[in-house]
Design an enzyme around this catalytic site. Sequence first.
Site, PDB file in Angstrom:
ATOM      1  N   LYS A 116       6.913   6.576  -3.468  1.00 47.31           N
ATOM      2  CA  LYS A 116       8.456   6.397  -3.178  1.00 47.31           C
ATOM      3  C   LYS A 116       8.960   5.150  -3.300  1.00 47.31           C
ATOM      4  O   LYS A 116       9.963   5.014  -3.520  1.00 47.31           O
ATOM      5  CB  LYS A 116       9.005   7.042  -1.645  1.00 47.31           C
ATOM      6  CG  LYS A 116       8.484   8.375  -1.332  1.00 47.31           C
ATOM      7  CD  LYS A 116       9.299   8.909  -0.166  1.00 47.31           C
ATOM      8  CE  LYS A 116       8.628   9.761   0.695  1.00 47.31           C
ATOM      9  NZ  LYS A 116       8.117   9.402   2.084  1.00 47.31           N
TER      10      LYS A 116
ATOM     11  N   LYS B  21      -0.717   5.742  -8.107  1.00 43.94           N
ATOM     12  CA  LYS B  21      -0.273   6.879  -7.266  1.00 43.94           C
ATOM     13  C   LYS B  21       1.309   7.199  -7.521  1.00 43.94           C
ATOM     14  O   LYS B  21       2.033   6.062  -7.530  1.00 43.94           O
ATOM     15  CB  LYS B  21      -0.624   6.825  -5.979  1.00 43.94           C
ATOM     16  CG  LYS B  21      -1.029   7.938  -5.172  1.00 43.94           C
ATOM     17  CD  LYS B  21      -1.355   7.552  -3.616  1.00 43.94           C
ATOM     18  CE  LYS B  21      -0.023   7.978  -2.754  1.00 43.94           C
ATOM     19  NZ  LYS B  21      -0.591   7.782  -1.302  1.00 43.94           N
TER      20      LYS B  21
ATOM     21  N   LYS C   9      -0.109  -3.257   3.185  1.00 41.52           N
ATOM     22  CA  LYS C   9       1.211  -3.428   3.523  1.00 41.52           C
ATOM     23  C   LYS C   9       1.500  -4.990   4.044  1.00 41.52           C
ATOM     24  O   LYS C   9       2.618  -5.544   3.774  1.00 41.52           O
ATOM     25  CB  LYS C   9       1.882  -2.479   4.156  1.00 41.52           C
ATOM     26  CG  LYS C   9       1.784  -1.197   3.846  1.00 41.52           C
ATOM     27  CD  LYS C   9       2.996  -0.330   4.080  1.00 41.52           C
ATOM     28  CE  LYS C   9       2.858   0.855   3.237  1.00 41.52           C
ATOM     29  NZ  LYS C   9       3.579   2.109   3.934  1.00 41.52           N
TER      30      LYS C   9
HETATM   31  P1  AMP Z   1       4.669   9.072   2.222  1.00 40.56           P
HETATM   32  O1  AMP Z   1       5.424   9.048   0.825  1.00 40.56           O
HETATM   33  O2  AMP Z   1       3.761   7.970   1.664  1.00 40.56           O
HETATM   34  O3  AMP Z   1       5.706   8.969   3.134  1.00 40.56           O
HETATM   35  O4  AMP Z   1       3.675  10.287   1.952  1.00 40.56           O
HETATM   36  C1  AMP Z   1       4.031  11.605   2.720  1.00 40.56           C
HETATM   37  C2  AMP Z   1       3.211  12.507   2.269  1.00 40.56           C
HETATM   38  O5  AMP Z   1       2.966  12.801   1.020  1.00 40.56           O
HETATM   39  C3  AMP Z   1       1.862  12.027   2.993  1.00 40.56           C
HETATM   40  O6  AMP Z   1       0.757  13.144   3.331  1.00 40.56           O
HETATM   41  C4  AMP Z   1       1.103  11.833   1.720  1.00 40.56           C
HETATM   42  O7  AMP Z   1      -0.649  11.613   1.632  1.00 40.56           O
HETATM   43  C5  AMP Z   1       1.565  12.627   0.574  1.00 40.56           C
HETATM   44  N1  AMP Z   1       1.759  11.949  -0.790  1.00 40.56           N
HETATM   45  C6  AMP Z   1       2.462  10.735  -1.149  1.00 40.56           C
HETATM   46  N2  AMP Z   1       2.303  10.313  -2.194  1.00 40.56           N
HETATM   47  C7  AMP Z   1       1.382  11.402  -2.633  1.00 40.56           C
HETATM   48  C8  AMP Z   1       0.924  11.482  -4.267  1.00 40.56           C
HETATM   49  N3  AMP Z   1       1.333  10.533  -5.069  1.00 40.56           N
HETATM   50  N4  AMP Z   1       0.095  12.475  -4.388  1.00 40.56           N
HETATM   51  C9  AMP Z   1      -0.222  13.357  -3.401  1.00 40.56           C
HETATM   52  N5  AMP Z   1       0.302  13.319  -2.108  1.00 40.56           N
HETATM   53  C10 AMP Z   1       1.219  12.421  -1.914  1.00 40.56           C
END
Ligand code: AMP
Length: 336
Positions: free
Chosen positions: A203, A200, A118
Amino acid sequence: MNVIQGSQRRIFSGIKPTGEPHLGNYIGAIRRWVDLQHEYESFYCLVDLHAMTLPWDPEQLSEETLNMGAMLIACGIDPDRSVLFRQSQVGQHAELAWILTCIARMGELRRMVQFKEKSKGDTESVRAGLFTYPVLQAADVLLYLAHVVPVGEDQRQHVELMRDLGGRFNKSFGRTFVIPEPLISSDGARIMALDDPTQKMSKSETRPNASISLAEAPESIAKKVRSAVTDSGREVTAGEDKPALTNLLTIFSAVEGTPVSELEATYRSGGYAEFKQALADALVQHLRPIKKRYEDLVGDRAELERLLDAGARRACEVAESTMVDVRSRVGLGHRP
Ligand code: AMP
Ligand code: TRP
């Protein structure tokens, strides 16, 4: 001494309330949290302080925090069963984070992969909060003496750090914290972008067909699934040489509760169009009640605030009991 009451084991996990939650968040995290709340005493935290490590808009932050709370409830987190709360409403998180910052080492924080990614190598003007982010995350979990931390693979290193910090504190000041274990499930741990199975679903990705949000309209879900990339060949099967189909089958399997092998048997020779239609239908059907509950909840800000305030009061009781112990051990003493 802080002794955990009862025999039920405790879990803690957090989600940043930034951007719209998508299928990857649901399959990799939220859906599992819903199941785990029946097995563990569960604390689920909307980590709004973590959302401040990148530039933020104050109005948007408070709005997105409530929206994320509404979405977690819509997905099945039961605020009576689990403690669902906003991180910033429990001041002990920031307080313990400071104390842990004073035992953390520059070198161990510099090794964090997420910081390296980041900060993009810009280690001078990058915000200090991005650097100390994993210390706050350690405080989140250690405060509740949680045994288990369900997270995605990308968070393994942060859980390792909280184990190190908790262990170092215990060694210096006497046994205070439970050393938590990560709980990382391999199935659905990485849902990939629909338009590029090498990335991946995320968001922060703005390409229109990369991800499906949990509150997406049915027509839009169907359109995105139709336009999802596929692999060369004609058979609907998973495999290392078929990253796009493997991803679609994983998503299908997660929302239908059917093993990938069964889906392969059903759709193998029917062609991509038939498979995509069935997947779109399954997704729309699975997300429909979630979207409906979300829309009902998100319109009632007062009720949402009430639910999250109640969660914060429950969280605060546990957090303060840990902090009484911590403060006395480190020489800060009691609060007036
Ligand atoms: P974030 O979107 O990075 O805030 O992640 C929130 C939660 O969702 C965390 O536990 C991540 O590991 C999970 N997560 C985020 N993106 C993915 C993805 N593409 N596939 C599976 N889990 C995800
Ligand atoms: N850092 C986690 C993420 O980016 C979110 C998080 C904050 C978290 N505090 C936590 C996860 C405590 C588990 C436990 O996804």
